[in-house]
Design a protein around this motif. Structure first.
Motif, mmCIF file in Angstrom:
data_model
loop_
_atom_site.group_PDB
_atom_site.id
_atom_site.type_symbol
_atom_site.label_atom_id
_atom_site.label_comp_id
_atom_site.label_asym_id
_atom_site.label_seq_id
_atom_site.Cartn_x
_atom_site.Cartn_y
_atom_site.Cartn_z
ATOM 1 N N GLN A 151 0.828 -1.209 0.000
ATOM 2 C CA GLN A 151 0.000 0.000 0.000
ATOM 3 C C GLN A 151 0.862 1.258 0.000
ATOM 4 N N SER A 152 1.964 1.214 0.757
ATOM 5 C CA SER A 152 2.824 2.404 0.839
ATOM 6 C C SER A 152 3.864 2.456 -0.266
ATOM 7 N N ASN A 153 3.810 1.497 -1.202
ATOM 8 C CA ASN A 153 4.751 1.464 -2.327
ATOM 9 C C ASN A 153 6.191 1.360 -1.836
ATOM 10 N N HIS A 154 6.409 0.558 -0.808
ATOM 11 C CA HIS A 154 7.737 0.410 -0.207
ATOM 12 C C HIS A 154 8.688 -0.232 -1.210
ATOM 13 N N MET B 119 12.337 -5.178 -11.211
ATOM 14 C CA MET B 119 11.619 -5.301 -12.482
ATOM 15 C C MET B 119 10.542 -6.384 -12.442
ATOM 16 N N ASP B 120 10.671 -7.365 -11.551
ATOM 17 C CA ASP B 120 9.723 -8.479 -11.499
ATOM 18 C C ASP B 120 8.517 -8.207 -10.611
ATOM 19 N N ASP B 121 8.445 -7.051 -10.005
ATOM 20 C CA ASP B 121 7.353 -6.749 -9.082
ATOM 21 C C ASP B 121 6.105 -6.304 -9.831
ATOM 22 N N PRO B 122 4.946 -6.366 -9.184
ATOM 23 C CA PRO B 122 3.689 -6.029 -9.883
ATOM 24 C C PRO B 122 3.628 -4.556 -10.292
ATOM 25 N N GLU B 123 2.878 -4.321 -11.374
ATOM 26 C CA GLU B 123 2.733 -2.956 -11.886
ATOM 27 C C GLU B 123 1.785 -2.117 -11.049
ATOM 28 N N HIS B 124 0.804 -2.760 -10.401
ATOM 29 C CA HIS B 124 -0.207 -2.047 -9.623
ATOM 30 C C HIS B 124 -0.164 -2.513 -8.168
ATOM 31 N N PRO B 125 0.727 -1.932 -7.364
ATOM 32 C CA PRO B 125 0.861 -2.387 -5.977
ATOM 33 C C PRO B 125 -0.384 -2.116 -5.125
ATOM 34 N N LYS B 126 -1.166 -1.117 -5.468
ATOM 35 C CA LYS B 126 -2.400 -0.838 -4.711
ATOM 36 C C LYS B 126 -3.419 -1.960 -4.895
ATOM 37 N N ALA B 127 -3.482 -2.523 -6.091
ATOM 38 C CA ALA B 127 -4.388 -3.648 -6.337
ATOM 39 C C ALA B 127 -3.915 -4.893 -5.596
ATOM 40 N N VAL B 128 -2.612 -5.088 -5.551
ATOM 41 C CA VAL B 128 -2.065 -6.221 -4.797
ATOM 42 C C VAL B 128 -2.374 -6.049 -3.315
ATOM 43 N N ALA B 129 -2.228 -4.829 -2.809
ATOM 44 C CA ALA B 129 -2.528 -4.559 -1.406
ATOM 45 C C ALA B 129 -3.997 -4.836 -1.093
ATOM 46 N N ALA B 130 -4.886 -4.469 -1.985
ATOM 47 C CA ALA B 130 -6.313 -4.730 -1.772
ATOM 48 C C ALA B 130 -6.592 -6.230 -1.729
ATOM 49 N N THR B 131 -5.918 -6.992 -2.575
ATOM 50 C CA THR B 131 -6.089 -8.443 -2.575
ATOM 51 C C THR B 131 -5.558 -9.055 -1.284
#
Length: 88
Positions: free
Chosen positions: A32-35, A42-54
């Motif tokens: 959520q905080s884009n830490h 490069m291998d991390d998700p493009e939308h970290p807010k969506a991952v946080a919601a999941t």
């Protein structure tokens, strides 16, 4: 009301649920905080807010497990206080 699951299973579910809630809450907060530890390569998700919601939805599911298993443990505790004879 009688318990549906055994006392060991109820307490095991409580312990696992508490552990999962703590760990997943930390992981969700980091996304959520884009830490940079979660979103810095490069291998991390493009939308970290969506991952946080999941991840937070998984926390809610584990909280429901915690409530359900806690109720089962309470039923075992209440049954044992009455002096009922248990046949295992």
């Amino acid at each position: 009301m009688k318990p549906v699951i055994g006392v060991f299973q109820a307490w095991f579910c409580i312990v696992v649920s508490v552990f999962a809630i703590v760990i997943l809450s930390v992981i969700g907060a980091l996304f959520q905080s884009n830490h940079h530890s979660m979103t810095g390569s490069m291998d991390d998700p493009e939308h970290p807010k969506a991952v946080a919601a999941t991840v937070f939805s998984a926390v809610i599911i584990y909280a429901l497990f915690l409530v359900g298993c806690g109720f089962q443990a309470y039923l075992h505790f209440r049954e044992n206080r009455k002096g009922a004879i248990r046949i295992s």
